[in-house]
Each structure stands twice: as C-alpha cells, then as structure tokens.
Write an enzyme that holds these catalytic residues in place. Sequence first.
Site, PDB file in Angstrom:
ATOM      1  N   GLU A  77       0.789  -1.240   0.000  1.00  7.26           N
ATOM      2  CA  GLU A  77       0.000   0.000   0.000  1.00  7.26           C
ATOM      3  C   GLU A  77       0.819   1.286   0.000  1.00  7.26           C
ATOM      4  O   GLU A  77       0.589   2.176   0.809  1.00  7.26           O
ATOM      5  CB  GLU A  77      -0.968  -0.004   1.185  1.00  7.26           C
ATOM      6  CG  GLU A  77      -1.920  -1.189   1.170  1.00  7.26           C
ATOM      7  CD  GLU A  77      -2.914  -1.185   2.316  1.00  7.26           C
ATOM      8  OE1 GLU A  77      -2.846  -0.298   3.180  1.00  7.26           O
ATOM      9  OE2 GLU A  77      -3.774  -2.087   2.336  1.00  7.26           O
TER      10      GLU A  77
ATOM     11  N   GLU B  25      -5.934 -10.946  -1.454  1.00  8.75           N
ATOM     12  CA  GLU B  25      -6.759 -10.766  -0.242  1.00  8.75           C
ATOM     13  C   GLU B  25      -8.233 -10.745  -0.625  1.00  8.75           C
ATOM     14  O   GLU B  25      -8.988  -9.858  -0.216  1.00  8.75           O
ATOM     15  CB  GLU B  25      -6.377  -9.457   0.469  1.00  8.75           C
ATOM     16  CG  GLU B  25      -4.898  -9.347   0.769  1.00  8.75           C
ATOM     17  CD  GLU B  25      -4.522  -8.112   1.590  1.00  8.75           C
ATOM     18  OE1 GLU B  25      -5.408  -7.443   2.140  1.00  8.75           O
ATOM     19  OE2 GLU B  25      -3.310  -7.835   1.681  1.00  8.75           O
TER      20      GLU B  25
HETATM   21  C1  XIL Z   1      -6.269  -6.819   8.255  1.00 14.53           C
HETATM   22  C2  XIL Z   1      -6.511  -8.061   9.109  1.00 14.53           C
HETATM   23  O1  XIL Z   1      -7.359  -8.940   8.415  1.00 14.53           O
HETATM   24  C3  XIL Z   1      -7.129  -7.671  10.429  1.00 14.53           C
HETATM   25  O2  XIL Z   1      -7.234  -8.800  11.282  1.00 14.53           O
HETATM   26  C4  XIL Z   1      -6.319  -6.576  11.105  1.00 14.53           C
HETATM   27  O3  XIL Z   1      -6.995  -6.138  12.273  1.00 14.53           O
HETATM   28  C5  XIL Z   1      -6.111  -5.405  10.173  1.00 14.53           C
HETATM   29  O4  XIL Z   1      -5.518  -5.857   8.960  1.00 14.53           O
HETATM   30  N1  XIL Z   1      -5.007  -4.871   3.690  1.00 14.53           N
HETATM   31  C6  XIL Z   1      -3.972  -5.672   4.116  1.00 14.53           C
HETATM   32  C7  XIL Z   1      -4.186  -6.611   5.235  1.00 14.53           C
HETATM   33  O5  XIL Z   1      -2.901  -5.673   3.476  1.00 14.53           O
HETATM   34  O6  XIL Z   1      -3.024  -6.787   5.997  1.00 14.53           O
HETATM   35  C8  XIL Z   1      -5.319  -6.167   6.139  1.00 14.53           C
HETATM   36  O7  XIL Z   1      -5.556  -7.200   7.097  1.00 14.53           O
HETATM   37  C9  XIL Z   1      -6.560  -5.879   5.309  1.00 14.53           C
HETATM   38  C10 XIL Z   1      -6.286  -4.760   4.335  1.00 14.53           C
END
Ligand code: XIL
Length: 380
Positions: A167, A272
């Site tokens: 990001e 994701e």
């Molecule tokens: C999220 C996790 O799923 C949660 O458990 C945590 O509280 C916050 O982060 N983008 C990403 C991930 O790259 O690392 C994030 O994961 C979701 C958004």
Amino acid sequence: MNKLNIKILNIAGISWIGILIIISFSYKGNAPEDITLKETFKDHFMIGAAVNKSQITEDDGFSTPIVKNHFNTITAENELKWESVHPEIDEYNFEPADLIVEFGKKNNMFIVGHTLIWHNQTPGWVFKNDEGEPADRETLLKRIKEHIQKVAGRYKGQIHGWDVVNEALNEDGTLRQSPWMKIIGEDYIAKAFQFAHEADPEAELYYNDFSLENKPKREGAIKIIKKLQSQGIKIDGVGLQGHYKMDWPSAAQLDSTIKDFAALGFKVLITELDIDVLPYKDITAEITLNMEMQEKYNPYKDGLPDSMQVSLAQRYKDLFEVFVENKNSVDRVTFWGITDKDSWLNYWPVRGRKNYPLLFDRSGKPKPAFDAVLETAKIY
Ligand code: XIL
C-alpha cells in the site's frame, strides 16, 4: 446406473451426455466433500486463504479442515506484520508466525509472508529516535535492513513469496506520504526489495496494494515497477488485494488490470480476496451503530437473504471467470480469511456488523458462491 438402465435410456432416446448436462445444471446443493477448490483449479492457479494463529491452534471443528482440504497456499493474516513480529526495538516475537509456517510446511503449501514494509500495524518506535523525535533517514534505513534480514532471513527457503511493500500508493497514483516516504524518500521501496532479496535470494518478491483496478492508481504501480526493473532490482509480481464490492470493480476493469500487469512480464496474484456485501458509501470508522444506523448500515444481522446469496454467487462467478480466462498470468488467488465468521469485514471499517464476504458460512458450510466459483473452472 447399470447397463440395462443405460440401454433403456438409450432406447428412450435420451443420451448419456444429455443426462449429465441435466444433472449438472439442476445441481444446486453443496459440492460433495471430495470436490475441493485446490483440486478444481489445479490447472489454473494456486488457491489460498489468509489464516491466523487461533484458526490453526483452537479447534472450532471446521476452520483447519477447510484450509487443509481446499487450499494449497496460505498467508499469515497478521502474524508477520511488524507490530506482531517485532513489537519493541530489541524484541522479536516469532512464535505465532512459526506456528503458521510449520502448518504450511506440514501441509505442503506455498507460504506467503505478509508484509515487510507497511504504514499500518507498524509500532510508533520504528519512526522515532531515542529522544522521541522523528528518526533520520540513516536510522530508519538501518532499521528496515535489520528487520528484513531478521524476518525474511529466519524463514529463508520456507516462506516462498513476500509482500515486500504494501500500500505505498494514494488513489491518484502518487506515492503515499507515509513515515517511510517522509523520512527516507521514495527509494525506501527499492531498498526494501534489495534487503528482501539479500535475505532470501530464492523468495519471490511482490508489490501489494488495493484499488489497482482504478486507472490512476494502477499507473502509479506500473511506474514503481518499471523503475525497479530499470534499476535491475528483483520484483516478481504484483498483488491485487481484491477487497471487492458488489458493484466494484467491473469484470472489464479487472481484466484490463490483470493484462496491464502481465504485460510487464509479471506474475499477477489476487492476494486478499473478499466481497463486501454491506453498504460502504458514507461509511467511516467513526460511525456508531445506534438502532437507526443498524437498520441502514448493518442490514443482514439476522442472516443473508436468499436473493443476496444468489447475487453474491453471481458476483463471485463473474470475477472468477476473469481469473480463469487469465489463468496464464494469474498465479494465485488467495481469500482473506476462511469463513464469514472470522472475516475482518465484520469489524472494519465499522465494528459490530455482520458481513458475508467469503465462500464458507459461519458454520463452515460452503455457500452458493462456492458452487458458482467451482463452475468457472470448466470454461478454460
Ligand atoms: C487486516 C486483518 O485482516 C485484520 O485482522 C487486522 O486487524 C487489520 O488488517 N489490507 C492488508 C491486510 O494488506 O493486511 C489487512 O488485514 C486488510 C487490508
């Protein structure tokens, strides 16, 4: 069906193939246990899930079996983020990540490390000097080098791919003014990739971000990647996070995004994946869900209506068709979680909502979206 029955069917003018087509089209139930995602897509791409420590250590009766059964790649959901693995300047905590890596190894999975450099879930001390003032460039570079050597080095040969930088971009394609950027400058990205390569020369290295389906941000990512490539720095792939909505992105947008990145000679990873079925416009973290707000922003607290299950299945089908059509470029599709029960979208961006973003419901049963996804493997 025995030979006699087949003969009777043939006599009745009904062909075998016809019967099979009728059976497969009228099949609406959950897939039999032996039909798995990883097996279904074995000629297309790896298929995975983000897992956390409790899902593989505390037995809820279905999460671990789903992971073992359906997925051939895993990503640690939080356990390798800086705040988890390196909470204090002189303290590393590898125990939770070790458990996940061991689990992946035992089950022959492609293990993904998430993530080395991100502005979130990184402790404040990282960016400060001993006096509590902002750290200088040299200090921060030294810290990221040490961190990456220690973390990626520990799992050398065990973690197969790293989200090195997560990001780094704003929505308009410019670089996010994160503390990394403010203190080090834009070469923090190149440095992070170099350090990761030194720590594990065999590991695949990725740039990971969300909303790259939108043109300006996608162009920003292409710029980062081309720059690294022109400097001879190893980068193997781009991760599209895939936190999708019911109405974004369009299939065409997704398709052109995959093709743009593949044109760079790159692996494209969906890292994701989940689909948010709840209202998302005007939602901010500050919203408190009083009774009136609950109605508006948490509409499915008593369950997802059938019509929405069908729409979600259709949406998953549309997206997976794009992945399957681009199977030569898409190397992996990873869901962000296992079942709806544990999805981060139940508490983000607002706590206490009930979301339904994944293929397995709260009791671990495959949803209609699961069957819809399986269907798409047949098209190529
Ligand atoms: C999220 C996790 O799923 C949660 O458990 C945590 O509280 C916050 O982060 N983008 C990403 C991930 O790259 O690392 C994030 O994961 C979701 C958004």
